[in-house]
Design a protein around this motif. Structure first.
Motif, PDB file in Angstrom:
ATOM      1  N   ASP A  42      87.629  82.798  59.428  1.00  0.00           N
ATOM      2  CA  ASP A  42      86.379  82.819  60.061  1.00  0.00           C
ATOM      3  C   ASP A  42      86.507  83.308  61.571  1.00  0.00           C
ATOM      4  O   ASP A  42      85.790  84.107  62.040  1.00  0.00           O
ATOM      5  N   ASN A  43      87.552  82.791  62.316  1.00  0.00           N
ATOM      6  CA  ASN A  43      87.981  83.290  63.527  1.00  0.00           C
ATOM      7  C   ASN A  43      88.295  84.826  63.694  1.00  0.00           C
ATOM      8  O   ASN A  43      87.697  85.362  64.411  1.00  0.00           O
ATOM      9  N   VAL A  44      88.993  85.220  62.749  1.00  0.00           N
ATOM     10  CA  VAL A  44      89.260  86.496  62.709  1.00  0.00           C
ATOM     11  C   VAL A  44      88.107  87.473  62.566  1.00  0.00           C
ATOM     12  O   VAL A  44      87.925  88.501  63.268  1.00  0.00           O
ATOM     13  N   LEU A  45      87.398  87.026  61.584  1.00  0.00           N
ATOM     14  CA  LEU A  45      85.975  87.739  61.240  1.00  0.00           C
ATOM     15  C   LEU A  45      85.079  87.749  62.451  1.00  0.00           C
ATOM     16  O   LEU A  45      84.440  88.622  62.582  1.00  0.00           O
ATOM     17  N   SER A  46      85.038  86.833  63.063  1.00  0.00           N
ATOM     18  CA  SER A  46      84.272  86.916  64.265  1.00  0.00           C
ATOM     19  C   SER A  46      84.595  87.442  65.454  1.00  0.00           C
ATOM     20  O   SER A  46      83.834  87.869  66.261  1.00  0.00           O
ATOM     21  N   THR A  47      86.193  87.279  65.844  1.00  0.00           N
ATOM     22  CA  THR A  47      86.421  87.816  67.146  1.00  0.00           C
ATOM     23  C   THR A  47      87.336  89.290  66.860  1.00  0.00           C
ATOM     24  O   THR A  47      87.521  89.886  67.989  1.00  0.00           O
ATOM     25  N   GLY A  48      87.831  89.395  65.864  1.00  0.00           N
ATOM     26  CA  GLY A  48      88.430  90.619  65.324  1.00  0.00           C
ATOM     27  C   GLY A  48      89.929  90.692  65.761  1.00  0.00           C
ATOM     28  O   GLY A  48      90.617  91.570  65.960  1.00  0.00           O
ATOM     29  N   ALA A  49      90.344  89.355  66.325  1.00  0.00           N
ATOM     30  CA  ALA A  49      91.776  89.227  66.635  1.00  0.00           C
ATOM     31  C   ALA A  49      92.632  88.139  66.074  1.00  0.00           C
ATOM     32  O   ALA A  49      91.952  87.142  65.586  1.00  0.00           O
ATOM     33  N   ALA A  50      93.931  88.161  66.275  1.00  0.00           N
ATOM     34  CA  ALA A  50      94.709  87.091  65.703  1.00  0.00           C
ATOM     35  C   ALA A  50      96.031  87.574  66.670  1.00  0.00           C
ATOM     36  O   ALA A  50      96.318  88.487  67.080  1.00  0.00           O
ATOM     37  N   VAL A  51      96.650  86.086  66.814  1.00  0.00           N
ATOM     38  CA  VAL A  51      98.198  86.419  67.228  1.00  0.00           C
ATOM     39  C   VAL A  51      99.054  85.609  66.219  1.00  0.00           C
ATOM     40  O   VAL A  51      98.793  84.707  66.063  1.00  0.00           O
ATOM     41  N   VAL A  52     100.196  86.583  65.892  1.00  0.00           N
ATOM     42  CA  VAL A  52     101.216  85.951  65.073  1.00  0.00           C
ATOM     43  C   VAL A  52     102.375  85.509  65.951  1.00  0.00           C
ATOM     44  O   VAL A  52     102.877  86.254  66.862  1.00  0.00           O
ATOM     45  N   ASN A  53     102.689  84.351  65.921  1.00  0.00           N
ATOM     46  CA  ASN A  53     103.951  83.637  66.704  1.00  0.00           C
ATOM     47  C   ASN A  53     105.094  83.493  65.747  1.00  0.00           C
ATOM     48  O   ASN A  53     105.012  82.915  64.680  1.00  0.00           O
TER      49      ASN A  53
END
Ligand SMILES: Cc1cc2nc3c(=O)[nH]c(=O)nc-3n(C[C@H](O)[C@H](O)[C@H](O)COP(=O)(O)O)c2cc1C
Length: 196
Positions: A42-53
């Motif tokens: 849901d978060n990726v679809l709404s913000t278009g971003a992610a962080v891989v740690n």
């Protein structure tokens, strides 16, 4: 190759979400495959971003699958989001394309920024064992109890031989989760190291 990482995403109103995820890494992209329903999706679809740690602190993997999701973060450098304070390195990602699926959509992300924060100190067998046990715990409702007890008996060997305090804490959280789902399945639940 699939890398076991911790993905941090943010909701449109800025709430950070932390979730262990196996990701497929290429030179320019990272593929995320969240099972529905998923806050990460849901978060990726709404913000278009992610962080891989990339982290060797296996408490985060064990903690997230046992309801402990409050891990320290700092703002990401380029995308709107956050990275784990304890990451050895991180990649910041923007959504390139998504392949929808009722069970497990695929999110193809472009690597837009990377940063290193600490040195990898080498492999540790207890860390690998905790990761395997965390996967078991994330599937507790789907697995036969006999498979769980058999695999825990094997993974326990590496923990007992090679763990430090961090790995022992993570291992204990996982055993407690198994014990509360299947009372009595694990014969000898260790004491919390802090209480010894
Ligand atoms: C090592 C490891 C790898 C995982 N990989 C995935 C994955 O690729 N996709 C997924 O949906 N869940 C994966 N999980 C389980 C998720 O971390 C967990 O279900 C999480 O809550 C995802 O849902 P969320 O986005 O709503 O937080 C993994 C768990 C562990 C311990």
């Amino acid at each position: 190759m699939i890398h076991e990482t911790v993905v941090t995403t943010t909701s449109p109103d800025g709430v950070v979400h932390v979730a262990p995820m196996g990701v497929t890494v290429t030179r320019d992209t990272i593929l995320l495959k969240p099972f529905r329903p998923s806050v990460t999706l849901d978060n990726v679809l709404s913000t278009g971003a992610a962080v891989v740690n990339y982290t060797t602190d296996v408490r985060i993997f064990a903690g997230c699958v046992t309801g402990r999701r409050d891990w320290a973060t700092v703002p990401a450098d380029v995308v709107t989001g956050a990275r784990l304070v304890s990451s050895l390195a991180h990649s910041e990602l923007r959504l390139l394309e998504q392949q929808d699926d009722p069970l497990r959509p695929q999110l193809l992300m472009r690597r837009v920024h990377e940063s290193h924060h600490g040195a990898f100190q080498g492999f540790n067998r207890a860390q690998a064992a905790v990761l395997e046990a965390a996967v078991l715990v994330s599937r507790l409702g789907m697995l036969e109890p006999a498979k769980i007890s058999h695999e825990i008996a094997y993974l326990r060997i590496a923990v007992e031989k090679t763990a430090g305090d961090v790995e022992r804490q993570a291992w204990l959280w996982l055993l407690e989760a198994i014990d509360s789902h299947h009372p009595g399945l694990l014969p000898d639940l260790p004491q919390d190291p802090k209480e010894r």
